[in-house]
Scaffold this active site. Structure first.
Site, PDB file in Angstrom:
ATOM      1  N   ASP A 114      -1.353 -12.305 -14.023  1.00  0.00           N
ATOM      2  CA  ASP A 114      -1.471 -13.352 -13.665  1.00  0.00           C
ATOM      3  C   ASP A 114      -1.314 -14.250 -15.139  1.00  0.00           C
ATOM      4  O   ASP A 114      -0.727 -15.688 -14.586  1.00  0.00           O
ATOM      5  CB  ASP A 114      -3.115 -13.596 -13.315  1.00  0.00           C
ATOM      6  CG  ASP A 114      -3.603 -13.549 -11.814  1.00  0.00           C
ATOM      7  OD1 ASP A 114      -2.334 -13.881 -10.514  1.00  0.00           O
ATOM      8  OD2 ASP A 114      -4.509 -12.322 -11.856  1.00  0.00           O
ATOM      9  N   HIS A 161       0.458  -1.492  -0.531  1.00  0.00           N
ATOM     10  CA  HIS A 161       0.526  -0.048  -0.344  1.00  0.00           C
ATOM     11  C   HIS A 161       1.040   0.773  -0.294  1.00  0.00           C
ATOM     12  O   HIS A 161       0.306   2.340  -0.492  1.00  0.00           O
ATOM     13  CB  HIS A 161      -0.795  -0.124   1.452  1.00  0.00           C
ATOM     14  CG  HIS A 161      -2.014  -0.874   0.849  1.00  0.00           C
ATOM     15  ND1 HIS A 161      -2.811  -1.549   1.979  1.00  0.00           N
ATOM     16  CD2 HIS A 161      -2.418  -1.202  -0.134  1.00  0.00           C
ATOM     17  CE1 HIS A 161      -3.499  -1.610   1.576  1.00  0.00           C
ATOM     18  NE2 HIS A 161      -3.633  -2.056   0.540  1.00  0.00           N
ATOM     19  N   CYS A 201      -5.830  -5.727 -19.153  1.00  0.00           N
ATOM     20  CA  CYS A 201      -6.182  -4.642 -18.037  1.00  0.00           C
ATOM     21  C   CYS A 201      -4.393  -5.289 -17.028  1.00  0.00           C
ATOM     22  O   CYS A 201      -4.837  -4.420 -15.843  1.00  0.00           O
ATOM     23  CB  CYS A 201      -7.498  -5.093 -17.855  1.00  0.00           C
ATOM     24  SG  CYS A 201      -8.282  -6.024 -16.857  1.00  0.00           S
ATOM     25  N   GLU A 230      -6.196 -14.958 -18.045  1.00  0.00           N
ATOM     26  CA  GLU A 230      -4.982 -14.922 -17.148  1.00  0.00           C
ATOM     27  C   GLU A 230      -4.503 -15.426 -16.797  1.00  0.00           C
ATOM     28  O   GLU A 230      -3.453 -16.238 -16.455  1.00  0.00           O
ATOM     29  CB  GLU A 230      -5.379 -14.031 -16.107  1.00  0.00           C
ATOM     30  CG  GLU A 230      -7.018 -14.295 -15.682  1.00  0.00           C
ATOM     31  CD  GLU A 230      -7.396 -13.151 -14.111  1.00  0.00           C
ATOM     32  OE1 GLU A 230      -6.195 -12.283 -14.264  1.00  0.00           O
ATOM     33  OE2 GLU A 230      -8.024 -13.254 -13.894  1.00  0.00           O
TER      34      GLU A 230
HETATM   35  C1  PEP Z   1      -3.880  -9.786 -14.076  1.00  0.00           C
HETATM   36  O1  PEP Z   1      -3.801 -10.703 -13.401  1.00  0.00           O
HETATM   37  O2  PEP Z   1      -3.691  -9.166 -15.031  1.00  0.00           O
HETATM   38  C2  PEP Z   1      -5.198  -8.319 -13.703  1.00  0.00           C
HETATM   39  C3  PEP Z   1      -5.643  -7.397 -14.019  1.00  0.00           C
HETATM   40  O3  PEP Z   1      -5.672  -9.214 -12.050  1.00  0.00           O
HETATM   41  P1  PEP Z   1      -5.424  -8.968 -10.708  1.00  0.00           P
HETATM   42  O4  PEP Z   1      -4.123  -7.899 -10.984  1.00  0.00           O
HETATM   43  O5  PEP Z   1      -6.591  -7.708  -9.570  1.00  0.00           O
HETATM   44  O6  PEP Z   1      -4.862  -9.654 -10.181  1.00  0.00           O
HETATM   45 MG    MG Z   2      -5.393 -10.812 -12.267  1.00  0.00          MG
END
Ligand code: PEP
Ligand code: MG
Length: 578
Positions: free
Chosen positions: A459, A195, A506, A435
């Site tokens: 991921d 954080h 993302c 992912e």
């Molecule tokens: C990812 O895995 O790239 C993702 C966007 O999800 P998180 O980072 O929330 O696991």
């Molecule tokens: Mg993820």
């Protein structure tokens, strides 16, 4: 003589200032027995200390500037909520009553137990909550031991802001120090997902973490240069180093001003390819920050934050209010990801620990098992969909069966709403996060059950390369440019295009402008990222010749010589780095 030190860069920017070291957070916790008749008084002593610590945090909350990023308030709220949680209040009192030990010791034992529970969690964000437990308990222990930490920057009035060097800093510490004015942070512990690192990034304060001997190697008042991009600290710089970094500071400042001009420009490449700039948000309030940089929608809203730091799950109406808030903050589509919690992380304590939590009952797997909880979220999402352009995104899909089951549940919830005469978007789009390598490899088949794909590279890289994404020891293996990773990204984009569905990204890779040329070359046209990165990625897009990048990327990915492959990619990552 100059000294170069390197560690983990977590917040970009150059700072030049004098070192101010802050005392350690280590506390020597005494252990002693108390007599049976003193138990109630000991519990009362604990409660008074907890109330004092709570008052300290409330005072900090009052000092948060109005225009500060929403995460800041959220961090303090998190700590306040944690202080009121029965796992800290009642559980500590119970330990004092059972074991007849002093309150500091009971709190230490309970804190260690909670840290162990958080350590086992498979979700990176939830795992970082262990730090919150440590920070909250340390605050109460300091009050009990009368060892409050002096959080003073040592800055003379109107003097230049110092570079803070500490063993570790809590989000609350960062707020207090930021208010006194600081140039940069260097800490001995911590990781890029903590954080405090997130906070430093949103406050735009250069920061470096994991510099183990920082307090021993750096002396108070010595001049240092902090390069928050490379993760370097240069102590005792000579005139030429100072001149070089001063020049970089000026250049960065000009760059930021120049980026602001792009806010309302469409992201169109030099050869006319339209690219969508979307934002990732964690809290409903973040959507406002996203709107400020002119995004065209939200590509990822991580709803698990709604479920964190509380004993119960958010109700349908509470979720509905949060989803409405995001929908009303931005124009354009809002992609809301269903719960991405891990093994046994619904509420309270996990019933049992999974051996490999990241490979266990997380995300869609958990939702398809705990359908009661999932249905509440689906009802809230569908109800919100009547008020804007909402898309539902399912995390960690690895089989067609999961997609079918989730769609079936969504249809059941739609029927329920029909029977209750409640409006929803009948044409709501349902997509999958790609992912897991299996999903990327099966993308052509999966596409038949999806209205869109979104590449979760954080991921995808973790699972493809078999490396825990938050384990410092193997951080060096985390490589977005690994040929296996790039093949999976390409396969997903190609499968989406062949099936006529949209593909966005993302994961963090989308927000790193070093990869913009490569991703455009792979055919990506929808980028979703932290609001702070939107304008610089947009700028990179506007300077790109996509047709040429595609040609170039295809050639590089076809190479079988590892050196030529790396060299080709290195050249590509430099392409749009103005
Ligand atoms: C990812 O895995 O790239 C993702 C966007 O999800 P998180 O980072 O929330 O696991
Ligand atoms: Mg993820």
């Amino acid at each position: 003589m100059s000294l170069w030190l390197s560690a983990i860069a977590v917040s970009r920017g150059v700072a030049i200032g004098a070192v101010h070291r802050i005392g350690g957070t280590d506390l020597d916790i005494p252990e002693y027995r108390i007599a049976a008749q003193d138990v109630d008084a000991e519990i009362a002593r604990y409660e008074t200390a907890a109330a004092d610590a709570r008052a300290q945090l409330q005072a900090i909350r009052e000092q948060i500037p109005k225009n500060a990023p929403s995460e800041i308030g959220a961090f303090i709220e998190t700590h306040l909520l944690m202080m009121d949680d029965t796992t800290l209040t009642e559980a500590v009192a119970a330990r004092i009553r059972e074991v007849h030990c002093n309150a500091e010791w009971a709190l230490k034992q309970q804190s260690e137990y909670l840290v162990e529970v958080f350590d086992q969690m498979d979700d990176a964000y939830l795992r970082t909550r262990r730090d919150d437990v440590i920070h909250v308990t340390a605050r109460v222990q300091r009050v009990m031991l009368k060892q409050e930490r002096a959080l003073d920057t040592g800055r003379a009035s109107n003097g230049p802001p110092p570079v803070i060097v500490a063993d570790e800093l809590t989000p609350a510490d960062i707020i207090l120090l930021h208010q006194q004015g600081v140039a940069a942070f260097v800490t001995e512990h911590g990781g890029p997902l903590s954080h405090s690192a997130i906070l430093a990034r949103s406050l735009r304060i250069p920061a470096i973490v994991g510099m183990h001997a920082a307090r021993r190697l750096l002396a108070d008042d010595e001049t240092v240069i902090i390069d928050g991009e490379a993760g370097h600290v240069l102590a005792g710089p000579d005139e030429s180093a100072l001149a070089f970094y001063r020049h970089r500071q000026k250049r960065d400042e000009r760059y930021r001003r120049m980026l602001g001009v792009l806010r309302d420009e469409p992201a169109i490449s030099g050869d006319g390819i339209r690219v969508s700039m979307l934002a990732n948000v964690e809290l409903p309030d973040d959507a406002t920050d996203a709107a400020e940089v002119g995004v065209e929608g939200i590509g990822l809203y991580r709803t698990e934050f709604l479920y964190m730091n509380r004993a119960d799950s958010p109700s349908e109406d509470e979720q509905l209010a949060a989803y409405r808030q995001v929908l009303s903050a931005v124009d354009g589509p809002v992609t809301i990801r269903t719960l991405d919690l891990g093994a046994d992380k619904t509420v309270g304590r996990p019933a049992k620990m999974a051996t490999n939590p990241a490979l266990g009952l997380r995300a869609i797997r958990l939702c398809l098992k705990e359908t009661g909880m999932f249905r509440i979220q689906l009802r809230a999402l569908l109800r919100a969909s009547s008020e804007g352009h909402l898309r539902i995104m399912l995390p960690m899909i690895s089989t067609i069966q999961e997609m079918r089951q989730a769609r079936h549940l969504i249809d059941e919830v739609k029927n329920e709403l029909d029977n209750e005469d409640i409006a929803y978007d009948r044409d709501i789009k349902i997509g999958a996060m790609i992912e897991v390598p299996a999903a990327a490899l099966a993308a052509p088949m999966l596409a038949r059950y999806c209205d869109f794909f979104s590449l979760g590279t954080n991921d995808l890289i973790q699972y493809t390369l078999a490396i825990d994404r938050i384990d410092d020891e193997i951080n060096y293996l985390y490589d977005p440019l690994h040929p296996a990773v790039l093949q999976l990204i390409r396969m997903t984009i190609d499968a989406g295009r062949a099936a006529g569905i949209s593909v966005s990204m993302c994961g963090e890779m989308a927000s790193d402008k070093r990869y913009t040329a490569l991703l455009l070359g792979l055919g990506l046209t929808e980028f979703s990222m932290h609001p702070a990165s939107v304008l610089e990625v947009k700028r990179a897009v506007m300077g790109a010749d996509v047709a040429r990048l595609r040609q170039r990327t295809t050639e590089i990915l076809a190479l079988s010589d590892a050196n030529a492959y790396r060299e080709g990619l290195d050249a590509l990552t430099r392409e749009l780095m103005h």
